[in-house]
Structures are given as structure tokens and as C-alpha cells.
Design an enzyme around this catalytic site. Structure first.
Site, PDB file in Angstrom:
ATOM      1  N   HIS A 162       0.821  -1.223   0.000  1.00 24.84           N
ATOM      2  CA  HIS A 162       0.000   0.000   0.000  1.00 24.84           C
ATOM      3  C   HIS A 162       0.851   1.267   0.000  1.00 24.84           C
ATOM      4  O   HIS A 162       0.345   2.343  -0.272  1.00 24.84           O
ATOM      5  CB  HIS A 162      -0.934   0.006   1.223  1.00 24.84           C
ATOM      6  N   ASP A 370       3.267   9.758  -0.363  1.00 24.40           N
ATOM      7  CA  ASP A 370       2.141   8.930   0.072  1.00 24.40           C
ATOM      8  C   ASP A 370       1.857   7.884  -1.004  1.00 24.40           C
ATOM      9  O   ASP A 370       1.829   8.229  -2.189  1.00 24.40           O
ATOM     10  CB  ASP A 370       0.901   9.828   0.252  1.00 24.40           C
TER      11      ASP A 370
HETATM   12  P1  ADP Z   1      -2.901   6.385   5.456  1.00 29.01           P
HETATM   13  O1  ADP Z   1      -3.070   5.153   4.668  1.00 29.01           O
HETATM   14  O2  ADP Z   1      -1.493   6.860   5.520  1.00 29.01           O
HETATM   15  O3  ADP Z   1      -3.513   6.315   6.803  1.00 29.01           O
HETATM   16  P2  ADP Z   1      -4.963   7.460   3.697  1.00 29.01           P
HETATM   17  O4  ADP Z   1      -5.338   8.850   3.371  1.00 29.01           O
HETATM   18  O5  ADP Z   1      -4.742   6.583   2.525  1.00 29.01           O
HETATM   19  O6  ADP Z   1      -3.681   7.540   4.657  1.00 29.01           O
HETATM   20  O7  ADP Z   1      -6.086   6.785   4.561  1.00 29.01           O
HETATM   21  C1  ADP Z   1      -6.501   7.304   5.784  1.00 29.01           C
HETATM   22  C2  ADP Z   1      -7.849   6.694   6.126  1.00 29.01           C
HETATM   23  O8  ADP Z   1      -8.092   6.909   7.512  1.00 29.01           O
HETATM   24  C3  ADP Z   1      -8.996   7.331   5.359  1.00 29.01           C
HETATM   25  O9  ADP Z   1      -9.932   6.349   4.985  1.00 29.01           O
HETATM   26  C4  ADP Z   1      -9.582   8.286   6.369  1.00 29.01           C
HETATM   27  O10 ADP Z   1     -10.974   8.505   6.223  1.00 29.01           O
HETATM   28  C5  ADP Z   1      -9.309   7.595   7.681  1.00 29.01           C
HETATM   29  N1  ADP Z   1      -9.156   8.594   8.744  1.00 29.01           N
HETATM   30  C6  ADP Z   1      -8.245   9.588   8.820  1.00 29.01           C
HETATM   31  N2  ADP Z   1      -8.450  10.348   9.901  1.00 29.01           N
HETATM   32  C7  ADP Z   1      -9.519   9.842  10.524  1.00 29.01           C
HETATM   33  C8  ADP Z   1     -10.231  10.197  11.705  1.00 29.01           C
HETATM   34  N3  ADP Z   1      -9.888  11.251  12.461  1.00 29.01           N
HETATM   35  N4  ADP Z   1     -11.288   9.431  12.039  1.00 29.01           N
HETATM   36  C9  ADP Z   1     -11.646   8.369  11.282  1.00 29.01           C
HETATM   37  N5  ADP Z   1     -11.013   7.994  10.166  1.00 29.01           N
HETATM   38  C10 ADP Z   1      -9.967   8.718   9.782  1.00 29.01           C
HETATM   39  C1  G6P Z   2      -1.092   3.018   6.256  1.00 30.13           C
HETATM   40  C2  G6P Z   2      -0.463   1.656   6.092  1.00 30.13           C
HETATM   41  C3  G6P Z   2      -1.362   0.599   6.717  1.00 30.13           C
HETATM   42  C4  G6P Z   2      -1.656   0.966   8.159  1.00 30.13           C
HETATM   43  C5  G6P Z   2      -2.248   2.370   8.247  1.00 30.13           C
HETATM   44  C6  G6P Z   2      -2.512   2.831   9.672  1.00 30.13           C
HETATM   45  O1  G6P Z   2      -2.286   3.012   5.551  1.00 30.13           O
HETATM   46  O2  G6P Z   2      -0.242   1.388   4.713  1.00 30.13           O
HETATM   47  O3  G6P Z   2      -0.756  -0.670   6.646  1.00 30.13           O
HETATM   48  O4  G6P Z   2      -2.541   0.033   8.741  1.00 30.13           O
HETATM   49  O5  G6P Z   2      -1.355   3.280   7.633  1.00 30.13           O
HETATM   50  O6  G6P Z   2      -1.362   2.702  10.461  1.00 30.13           O
HETATM   51  P1  G6P Z   2      -1.307   1.761  11.741  1.00 30.13           P
HETATM   52  O7  G6P Z   2       0.125   1.789  12.162  1.00 30.13           O
HETATM   53  O8  G6P Z   2      -2.223   2.386  12.735  1.00 30.13           O
HETATM   54  O9  G6P Z   2      -1.773   0.399  11.351  1.00 30.13           O
END
Ligand code: ADP
Ligand code: G6P
Length: 471
Positions: A162, A370
Site C-alpha cells: 500500500h 504517500d
Molecule cells: P494512510 O493510509 O497513511 O492512513 P490514507 O489517506 O490513505 O492515509 O487513509 C486514511 C484513512 O483513515 C482514510 O480512509 C480516512 O478517512 C481515515 N481517517 C483519517 N483520519 C480519521 C479520523 N480522524 N477518524 C476516522 N477515520 C480517519
Molecule cells: C497506512 C499503512 C497501513 C496501516 C495504516 C494505519 O495506511 O499502509 O498498513 O494500517 O497506515 O497505520 P497503523 O500503524 O495504525 O496500522
């Protein structure tokens, strides 16, 4: 032990335990891109999700969620420290994100990485029916495909990363680079977010393991491992339906009212992570306030930053710096009852997120690097009114799909400020045209299309694809 024809293996299960205001313990969807991508897809599919439930000690017994079996893998305190916080999130995560923070190498972490990967491989082997498809996810589990193949050669094994896969110059730093590549090559299909990542991987297979490789195939002895780009997406229909609900529309109006009905609401939603460019964004905003290009009352910024990986030092430092800067900006530019930045660290449910997206004139998504960034896609999906502006970093995977966004280089502070001003001053007709074409793209390239293209490539019988993408 119940077995499934589809097993997803990811470090994290799609749920987190949390304590409700009345003290009751409840499970809620965990924030993060991987869970957001896979959760809607697997609903009502007879699959098993193998993962960690987030605590330490014995694995909790979890009930099925929306028809998906939860198979939790226990992690001891040492495993969490050395595998999750250590090798996964202090070595691989920074290295794979352009080393925007210094990756740390410890031999003890590598031992934990191997041990935990072995445990996940065994759990997946237990959960899989004969000849099942096992789909391994992300950087925490790069050794699982190889380990699993050794135990269960009957399985079809997929691996999907991812996060970005770095260029050889960076990957070559890793002390155990050959083992990591061999682990991934245990899969039949290795998927990445972008074609560049597949290219990097092919180059490394040749450079480190001397394997014949193209950007589509790598020969590993008698086997051929296919590789390719499969940009991940979101459940557009779910987000559109949520955002179109009358209560969500009312909530969006209420949010704007509570913000003082400003002309412009700028929103950012991130995990609190140094890859997300939060500090650069705050600096740009603060400079615009200082020069009077934006004024509190006319413009309000909402920064949602849910804490993440809180025991890792780099994340603690980031949180302190962000909070200090938000405090400074509010102290300097806010007024009584009118902060310049509304800063929220709470996890929200999907309806509240949809309301925030609807309330925002500008969504600022400016990571330094990202893999994809699903928040950008969620914003586009939520804009059923074709309104709003997406300010998007060139270094997010999503930028390749959204050339109509206001694209920025987040390292270029002047460029960031100019593009933000450009978005603030754009005409509604311009914004509508951009949003419409991003929405058209997303409608075709949603989460089901992603699963269909990956699984069609992995499972040539076609059965799974039909099952998953018609629900
Ligand atoms: P990452 O994979 O690095 O976490 P992404 O933008 O791809 O970043 O995905 C983040 C996900 O987490 C999204 O689906 C978003 O809606 C969710 N998310 C981010 N902040 C919050 C929050 N405060 N509460 C609930 N969901 C959240
Ligand atoms: C990114 C990574 C995921 C991970 C998520 C949240 O989306 O690609 O593998 O699960 O961040 O991070 P966390 O450390 O809370 O699992």
C-alpha cells in the site's frame, strides 16, 4: 478451525477496541488507508481476515464482522516494540517514504520481523482452505509470501504494497534487502500502487538477486512472479450515499455555522504522520495570515490529525511540534471565539467525515510522499454537489489519477501558498469542471475495479472476482 477460500492477511484487523463514554468497551473501524480500502470490499464475503487486534498478550476472540471472520494474531509487548514500532514503522516506513525521516536499523528488530512474519504465515496457513487465495498486505508482512509458500505450496498467494516502493538507491541501504525481496517473491503476483514502484522492484530483483526481470515478470527458478501497478481506491458508492443523506447535509451546514459561516473552509484530515506534510502546510497558512492574504473570519482552517503510532519517538516529536505550531498560530492570529485553526485529534465515524468533506471548500492533501492517499479520493466522492477544490501533493499516488486537482510541491512553500490562493480564488465554474471530471474517473476506478483487476490477475479461475465484486 473454520477455513476460507479467501484469506486476507494484514498487520492490522479492521477494528480497534475503544472505550465508549459510558465506560463500555467497543470495537470500531480503525483509521488508515489499508482498512478503508479492504473493509467495504470484503463485507458479506465468506473470507477470513488474519491480523493483529492492536493490544498485547493473548489474541482476543472476535466475532465475525459483516460476515468476515476475524482471526487475530497475538503480539507480545516485545513483538509490538521490535516488529510494529521497530522494523515496520521505524525502518521500513521512513525508508519507503523517501527517508523524509531517518530510517533506524537494529538487528534485534529484524529478528522480531522474521518471528512475527512466521506467526502470520502460520495463521494464514491454518485459515486457508486447500487451494485458497491468500492476499497478503503491506510492508509489515513482506516475508509472509515466501514463508507461506514453504508451508502451503497449494495456495495462490498475492502480495500488495500500500505504500511506495523506493528506488534502488534507497532500498539498497537495508541490511536485509535480499531476504525482503525473496519474501515478496514468494507471491504469484506482487502489486504496487504505481508503475514506478514495480519498475524499482524489478530493477532490485536483478541487482540484488540476479534474477531475470521486466516491469511485468520476474523469473524465480521454475516460477514466474507477475508484478504490476494496481492503484487502490475507495468505495465511491458508500461515500456518495453517506454524503447525500439529508442528516449529513444538515450536519455539514451546522459545521459551517459553528465555524462562524466563513467564506472559505480549508480542511485537512490526516493520520498524525511526518509523511503528511502537516508542518509545511501550517507554515504556508501561517505566512498567508501574516501577510494578510487570508484573514481569520473570512477563512478558517480545520486540521484533523488523529494520533498514530504514538510510542514511536518520531511521531511523538511530530505531535509536539504540530501542537506547538497550532498554538502559536492561534495565539498570534486568532480572536476570542475565532481561532485561525480548529485542531481535532479524535477519530470520527464515516458520517461525520462525510459531513466535514461536504463542509470544506478546499481539501488540502499535501503529503511529502504517500502511496495513494485515500482521503483525497474520499473528498472527491463526497462532493455529490460537484463543488469544492482539491489541493493535492504531486507526491501522493492519487496525483497520477487527478490531474484536475490543484497540484502542488509541498516542499515549495511559495508554490504551496500561491496554489492555495489560486484555489481560494477559482470560479465556481472552474471548480465544478475539475470536480466533475475527478468524480467521473473515480466512479470507474473505485475499490471494486481495483479488486477486480488485482484478483483477475491473481486468481485465474475468476470465481473469487465474481463473488467479491458483485456484492
Ligand atoms: P494512510 O493510509 O497513511 O492512513 P490514507 O489517506 O490513505 O492515509 O487513509 C486514511 C484513512 O483513515 C482514510 O480512509 C480516512 O478517512 C481515515 N481517517 C483519517 N483520519 C480519521 C479520523 N480522524 N477518524 C476516522 N477515520 C480517519
Ligand atoms: C497506512 C499503512 C497501513 C496501516 C495504516 C494505519 O495506511 O499502509 O498498513 O494500517 O497506515 O497505520 P497503523 O500503524 O495504525 O496500522
Amino acid at each position: 478451525m473454520r477455513q476460507s477460500s479467501l484469506v486476507v492477511v494484514a498487520n492490522r484487523l479492521p477494528v480497534d477496541d475503544s472505550v465508549a463514554p459510558d465506560g463500555a468497551c467497543e470495537w470500531r473501524r480503525s483509521p488508515g488507508g489499508l482498512v478503508s480500502a479492504l473493509h467495504p470490499l470484503l463485507q458479506h464475503t465468506p473470507a477470513t481476515w488474519v491480523g493483529w487486534a492492536g493490544g498485547t498478550g493473548p489474541a482476543p476472540m472476535l466475532a465475525d464482522i459483516d460476515g468476515v471472520r476475524m482471526h487475530s494474531v497475538p503480539l507480545a509487548r516485545d513483538d509490538v516494540r521490535d516488529h510494529y514500532e521497530g522494523f515496520a514503522n521505524s525502518t521500513l516506513w521512513p525508508l519507503y517514504h523517501d527517508a523524509v525521516e531517518q530510517p533506524v536499523y537494529h538487528r534485534r528488530w529484524w529478528e522480531a520481523y522474521q518471528r512475527v512474519n512466521q506467526r502470520f504465515a502460520e495463521a494464514a496457513a491454518e485459515a486457508a482452505e486447500p487451494e485458497a487465495v491468500v492476499w497478503v498486505q503491506d510492508y509489515h508482512l513482506q516475508l509472509v509470501p515466501g514463508l507461506l509458500r514453504a508451508i502451503r505450496p497449494d495456495l495462490r498467494i498475492g502480495f500488495f504494497l500500500h505504500v511506495p516502493f523506493p528506488p534502488p538507491e534507497l532500498f539498497m541501504q537495508l541490511p536485509r534487502r535480499a531476504e525482503l525481496l525473496r519474501g515478496m517473491l514468494g507471491a504469484d503476483l506482487v502489486g504496487f500502487q504505481r508503475a514506478q514502484a514495480a519498475h524499482n522492484f524489478a530493477q532490485l530483483a536483478t541487482k540484488v538477486l540476479q534474477l531475470p526481470a521486466t516491469d511485468r515478470r520476474i523469473a524465480v527458478g521454475e516460477r514466474v512472479v507477475r508484478i504490476g501497478a494496481f492503484p487502490v481506491s475507495i468505495d465511491m458508492t458508500e461515500m456518495e450515499a453517506l454524503s447525500g443523506r439529508p442528516d449529513v447535509a444538515q450536519r455539514a451546514t451546522r459545521i459551517r455555522r459553528d465555524l462562524g459561516d466563513p467564506q472559505h473552509v480549508i480542511l485537512s484530515v490526516d493520520r498524525m504522520d511526518y509523511t503528511k506534510g502537516i508542518e509545511q502546510r501550517l507554515k504556508a497558512y501561517s505566512e498567508l495570515l501574516a501577510t494578510g492574504h487570508v484573514k481569520v473570519r473570512d477563512t478558517v482552517m480545520v486540521q484533523v490529525a488523529v494520533p498514530s503510532r504514538e510510542r514511536v519517538e518520531q511521531y511523538q516529536i511530530l505531535r509536539e511540534r504540530v501542537e506547538r505550531e497550532v498554538g502559536r498560530i492561534n495565539g498570534e492570529f486568532g480572536r476570542v471565539g475565532e481561532p485561525a485553526i480548529h485542531y481535532l485529534t479524535q477519530p470520527f465515524d464515516r458520517a461525520e467525515l462525510a459531513a466535514l468533506y461536504r463542509a470544506a471548500d478546499i481539501m488540502a492533501v499535501t503529503p511529502l510522499r504517500d502511496g495513494m492517499n485515500l482521503v483525497a479520493k474520499e473528498y472527491v466522492a463526497a462532493r455529490v454537489d460537484d463543488g469544492g477544490a482539491l489541493l493535492l501533493s504531486e507526491f501522493a499516488g492519487a496525483a497520477a489519477e487527478f490531474p484536475q486537482a490543484f497540484l502542488v510541491n509541498p516542499h515549495d512553500l511559495e508554490g504551496l501558498k500561491l496554489t492555495l490562493m489560486h484555489a481560494l480564488q477559482a470560479t465556481p465554474a472552474d471548480l465544478n469542471a475539475r470536480m466533475r471530471s475527478m468524480r467521473e474517473h473515480l466512479r470507474v476506478h473505485d475499490i471494486r475495479a481495483w479488486a477486480r483487476s488485482y484478483l483477475t490477475s491473481l486468481d485465474q479461475t475468476g470465481n473469487l472476482v465474481t463473488q467479491l465484486t458483485t456484492t
